[in-house]
Design a protein around this motif. Structure first.
Motif, PDB file in Angstrom:
ATOM      1  N   PHE A  43     -14.408 -31.913  15.633  1.00  0.00           N
ATOM      2  CA  PHE A  43     -13.744 -31.060  16.619  1.00  0.00           C
ATOM      3  C   PHE A  43     -14.775 -30.283  17.433  1.00  0.00           C
ATOM      4  CE2 PHE A  43     -11.019 -27.283  17.694  1.00  0.00           C
ATOM      5  CZ  PHE A  43     -10.233 -27.959  18.602  1.00  0.00           C
ATOM      6  N   THR A  44     -15.789 -29.765  16.786  1.00  0.00           N
ATOM      7  CA  THR A  44     -16.867 -29.065  17.497  1.00  0.00           C
ATOM      8  C   THR A  44     -17.590 -30.019  18.439  1.00  0.00           C
ATOM      9  OG1 THR A  44     -17.173 -27.601  15.594  1.00  0.00           O
ATOM     10  CG2 THR A  44     -18.947 -27.672  17.197  1.00  0.00           C
TER      11      THR A  44
ATOM     12  N   GLN B 128     -15.609 -24.132  11.151  1.00  0.00           N
ATOM     13  CA  GLN B 128     -15.658 -25.395  10.411  1.00  0.00           C
ATOM     14  C   GLN B 128     -16.723 -25.360   9.328  1.00  0.00           C
ATOM     15  OE1 GLN B 128     -16.058 -28.431  13.488  1.00  0.00           O
ATOM     16  NE2 GLN B 128     -13.976 -29.105  13.012  1.00  0.00           N
TER      17      GLN B 128
ATOM     18  N   VAL C  73     -16.607 -21.433  22.883  1.00  0.00           N
ATOM     19  CA  VAL C  73     -15.545 -21.762  21.931  1.00  0.00           C
ATOM     20  C   VAL C  73     -16.061 -22.758  20.902  1.00  0.00           C
ATOM     21  CG1 VAL C  73     -13.318 -22.960  21.730  1.00  0.00           C
ATOM     22  CG2 VAL C  73     -13.646 -21.206  23.464  1.00  0.00           C
TER      23      VAL C  73
ATOM     24  N   VAL D  20     -15.907 -22.427  16.858  1.00  0.00           N
ATOM     25  CA  VAL D  20     -15.257 -23.478  16.071  1.00  0.00           C
ATOM     26  C   VAL D  20     -16.227 -24.043  15.043  1.00  0.00           C
ATOM     27  CG1 VAL D  20     -14.288 -25.820  16.208  1.00  0.00           C
ATOM     28  CG2 VAL D  20     -13.540 -24.062  17.805  1.00  0.00           C
TER      29      VAL D  20
END
Length: 161
Positions: A97-98, A85, A77, A81
């Motif tokens: 977030f990653t 991004q 995931v 991501v």
């Protein structure tokens, strides 16, 4: 900059491959012609469920199973991501977030491998005690610093034009 991006992607994919190998291969514990992983023990005639693996007494084995699966899923995931991004972030922003997803994956690998290290003799039959750690166990421990470094790289990385 393109070379750094390619190296980070390669590092992330390598971490994911290591997690898949560690989670799916049947070589966490080796003894003579037997191998043992998180779900089965195998010998020359076939593979069989680990006795009592679905009981309350083997809750730590279930924890190792869950954390290794979660680590693999989070790593995959995290890669998707990152790709999202890469196209959605504005110039100069960080891939926070990653990075969080990768650091959670590293935490799950560390938790699973640590629990297996501490409790590996508790859910095995007595004749397995003489064995050694297999390559899947080692790959899990190698995947931990790789996912941790990958998460830290994403934390430092900024999007450039």
């Amino acid at each position: 900059m393109l070379i750094i991006l390619a190296l980070i992607i390669l590092f992330h994919i390598t971490s994911a491959i290591l997690l898949f190998i560690a989670t799916l291969r049947n070589v966490w514990w080796v003894w003579e012609d037997y191998t043992l992983d998180l779900w089965y023990h195998c010998n020359s005639t076939g593979c069989y469920d680990i006795p009592n693996s679905a009981t309350v007494d083997a809750a730590y084995l279930q924890t190792v199973q869950a954390t290794m699966i979660l680590a693999t899923i989070l790593c995959c995931v995290g890669f998707f991501v990152f790709i999202l991004q890469l196209f959605r972030l504005k110039q100069g922003e960080r891939f926070v977030f990653t990075a969080i997803i990768q650091l959670l994956s590293a935490f799950c690998v560390m938790t699973g491998a640590s629990i297996y290290t501490a409790e590996h003799l508790s859910f095995k039959e007595k004749h397995f005690e003489k064995g050694d750690y297999g390559y899947s166990f080692v790959v899990a421990w190698v995947a931990f610093p790789m996912t941790l470094l990958s998460g830290l790289m994403y934390l430092v990385l900024r999007k450039r034009k």
